[in-house]
Design a protein around this motif. Structure first.
Motif, PDB file in Angstrom:
ATOM      1  N   PRO A   1     -21.108 -18.587 -27.720  1.00  0.00           N
ATOM      2  CA  PRO A   1     -20.843 -19.144 -29.054  1.00  0.00           C
ATOM      3  C   PRO A   1     -21.393 -18.291 -30.187  1.00  0.00           C
ATOM      4  CG  PRO A   1     -21.679 -20.830 -27.548  1.00  0.00           C
ATOM      5  CD  PRO A   1     -21.860 -19.518 -26.860  1.00  0.00           C
ATOM      6  N   GLY A   2     -22.392 -17.472 -29.901  1.00  0.00           N
ATOM      7  CA  GLY A   2     -23.013 -16.654 -30.936  1.00  0.00           C
ATOM      8  C   GLY A   2     -22.080 -15.654 -31.566  1.00  0.00           C
ATOM      9  N   GLN A   3     -20.975 -15.343 -30.896  1.00  0.00           N
ATOM     10  CA  GLN A   3     -20.050 -14.371 -31.475  1.00  0.00           C
ATOM     11  C   GLN A   3     -19.404 -14.907 -32.749  1.00  0.00           C
ATOM     12  OE1 GLN A   3     -15.934 -14.064 -29.382  1.00  0.00           O
ATOM     13  NE2 GLN A   3     -17.397 -14.439 -27.738  1.00  0.00           N
ATOM     14  N   LEU A   4     -19.242 -16.238 -32.848  1.00  0.00           N
ATOM     15  CA  LEU A   4     -18.696 -16.806 -34.081  1.00  0.00           C
ATOM     16  C   LEU A   4     -19.714 -16.718 -35.216  1.00  0.00           C
ATOM     17  CD1 LEU A   4     -16.561 -19.895 -33.056  1.00  0.00           C
ATOM     18  CD2 LEU A   4     -15.974 -17.478 -33.129  1.00  0.00           C
ATOM     19  N   ASP A   5     -20.994 -16.833 -34.886  1.00  0.00           N
ATOM     20  CA  ASP A   5     -22.019 -16.662 -35.914  1.00  0.00           C
ATOM     21  C   ASP A   5     -21.977 -15.245 -36.476  1.00  0.00           C
ATOM     22  OD1 ASP A   5     -23.404 -19.283 -35.782  1.00  0.00           O
ATOM     23  OD2 ASP A   5     -23.860 -18.651 -33.741  1.00  0.00           O
ATOM     24  N   ALA A   6     -21.756 -14.274 -35.600  1.00  0.00           N
ATOM     25  CA  ALA A   6     -21.663 -12.881 -36.045  1.00  0.00           C
ATOM     26  C   ALA A   6     -20.452 -12.687 -36.953  1.00  0.00           C
ATOM     27  CB  ALA A   6     -21.587 -11.947 -34.837  1.00  0.00           C
ATOM     28  N   LEU A   7     -19.338 -13.309 -36.603  1.00  0.00           N
ATOM     29  CA  LEU A   7     -18.154 -13.218 -37.446  1.00  0.00           C
ATOM     30  C   LEU A   7     -18.395 -13.871 -38.804  1.00  0.00           C
ATOM     31  CD1 LEU A   7     -15.297 -13.943 -34.867  1.00  0.00           C
ATOM     32  CD2 LEU A   7     -15.784 -11.763 -36.000  1.00  0.00           C
ATOM     33  N   ALA A   8     -19.100 -14.993 -38.795  1.00  0.00           N
ATOM     34  CA  ALA A   8     -19.405 -15.672 -40.058  1.00  0.00           C
ATOM     35  C   ALA A   8     -20.236 -14.778 -40.972  1.00  0.00           C
ATOM     36  CB  ALA A   8     -20.130 -16.987 -39.786  1.00  0.00           C
ATOM     37  N   ARG A   9     -21.194 -14.072 -40.401  1.00  0.00           N
ATOM     38  CA  ARG A   9     -22.014 -13.157 -41.199  1.00  0.00           C
ATOM     39  C   ARG A   9     -21.184 -12.006 -41.756  1.00  0.00           C
ATOM     40  NH1 ARG A   9     -25.652 -14.354 -36.931  1.00  0.00           N
ATOM     41  NH2 ARG A   9     -25.060 -12.433 -35.816  1.00  0.00           N
ATOM     42  N   ALA A  10     -20.062 -11.707 -41.104  1.00  0.00           N
ATOM     43  CA  ALA A  10     -19.194 -10.605 -41.542  1.00  0.00           C
ATOM     44  C   ALA A  10     -18.138 -11.052 -42.546  1.00  0.00           C
ATOM     45  CB  ALA A  10     -18.521  -9.978 -40.323  1.00  0.00           C
ATOM     46  N   GLY A  11     -18.170 -12.322 -42.968  1.00  0.00           N
ATOM     47  CA  GLY A  11     -17.234 -12.793 -43.975  1.00  0.00           C
ATOM     48  C   GLY A  11     -16.048 -13.571 -43.441  1.00  0.00           C
ATOM     49  N   ILE A  12     -16.072 -13.912 -42.153  1.00  0.00           N
ATOM     50  CA  ILE A  12     -15.006 -14.720 -41.564  1.00  0.00           C
ATOM     51  C   ILE A  12     -15.271 -16.192 -41.871  1.00  0.00           C
ATOM     52  CG2 ILE A  12     -13.857 -15.384 -39.420  1.00  0.00           C
ATOM     53  CD1 ILE A  12     -13.358 -12.486 -40.311  1.00  0.00           C
ATOM     54  N   VAL A  13     -14.208 -16.928 -42.251  1.00  0.00           N
ATOM     55  CA  VAL A  13     -14.371 -18.337 -42.618  1.00  0.00           C
ATOM     56  C   VAL A  13     -13.450 -19.253 -41.807  1.00  0.00           C
ATOM     57  CG1 VAL A  13     -15.195 -17.838 -44.947  1.00  0.00           C
ATOM     58  CG2 VAL A  13     -12.735 -18.075 -44.528  1.00  0.00           C
TER      59      VAL A  13
END
Length: 300
Positions: A108-120
């Motif tokens: 699940p942490g991969q979505l946190d990484a995407l969120a930090r990169a500007g993914i919404v």
């Protein structure tokens, strides 16, 4: 592995002066390089590059301050080019990713990484693909994670499939998830606003959980050539119905740049001109181009 060479001119793109002021938001565009690794299951592969610098130039030319980049379906769940593009202009851009639910459930942490990169949010581009099995363990875990992040789910499928694809998302128990339906809901061109799937979409306005993109009108045209190749007739017929069902605070605009598979017949100029025709009042333009997307995509 992606390199700065693969990103082309993106790294050299200057920050737009006054980029923090929202003049308009384009909520649907794609950037890519034709030599990136392609998804095994795909309907289309480009033979050209759609660089971030070219996209930002289109925004500047039309006084559009911000944009949302959508992961192209032909790149699958490899979102590296998308996120590396966003980092070139993080104040101006947000992103919608494509994910593999099984991989997300396992990590699940991969979505946190995407969120930090500007993914919404994530996109479900389901043309030529089966309906998601939301009841599966991997989808249940993924939906819970998406809800906890406050992300949206963007849906792109034939209108007739909306009850099966969007219905369960709206009706699910637990923390709610915002749902965005692409390209006027993709009614069958020969049916237009009389498509039962489009009529179902109109019923979702009352939920206040669903947004609709008035974008890609040409994808709903009866023919690719002729007097209505840009799909304006269907778009003009759909707008008052969408306004009545959803209100302007649930409608969004997107250019669909670079108009994949319609590159030779569409342009940003033409798409933007049609948008202004669809939104003839200052109130409508302010809501659909600025206020509604600013809140939904986290620019405000």
């Amino acid at each position: 592995m992606l390199t700065t060479t693969a990103l082309g001119a993106c790294a050299d793109t200057p920050k737009r002066a006054g980029a923090d002021k929202i003049t308009a938001i384009d909520t649907h565009a794609h950037v890519f390089s034709h030599d990136l690794p392609l998804a095994q299951r795909r309907r289309y592969a480009p033979a050209y590059d759609a660089q971030l610098s070219r996209y930002l130039a289109q925004l500047d030319a039309h006084d559009v301050s911000h944009g949302v980049l959508i992961q192209p379906s032909f790149l699958g769940a490899d979102n590296r080019y998308l996120t590396q593009s966003i980092v070139q202009a993080p104040q101006r851009l947000r992103g919608i990713a494509v994910i593999d639910p099984a991989a997300v459930a396992a990590e699940p942490g991969q979505l946190d990484a995407l969120a930090r990169a500007g993914i919404v949010g994530i996109r479900l581009n389901l043309f030529s693909l089966p309906d998601p099995d939301y009841t599966s363990a991997v989808w249940q875990a993924t939906l819970e994670k998406i809800a906890s992040l406050g992300w949206q789910i963007e849906v792109h499928c034939e209108a007739q499939r909306l009850p099966r694809v969007v219905g369960p998302l709206v009706d699910r128990h637990g923390e709610p998830i915002d749902v965005v339906v692409d390209h006027f809901g993709r009614p069958k061109p020969v049916l237009g606003v009389d498509d039962p799937g489009f009529r179902y979409l109109l019923t979702l306005g009352a939920t206040r959980r669903v947004w609709v993109k008035v974008s890609g009108a040409y994808r709903n045209a009866v023919a690719k050539t002729g007097p209505d190749a840009n799909g304006a007739a269907t778009a003009l017929a759909a707008m008052p119905l969408l306004e009545d069902a959803f209100g302007f605070d649930r409608l969004l605009w997107g250019s669909d740049w670079p108009h994949t598979q319609f590159e030779h017949v569409e342009s940003y100029d033409a798409v933007y001109a049609l948008t202004l025709k669809l939104l003839p009042t200052e109130r409508a333009r302010r809501a659909v181009l600025v206020d509604t997307p600013a809140k939904l995509f986290g620019f405000a």
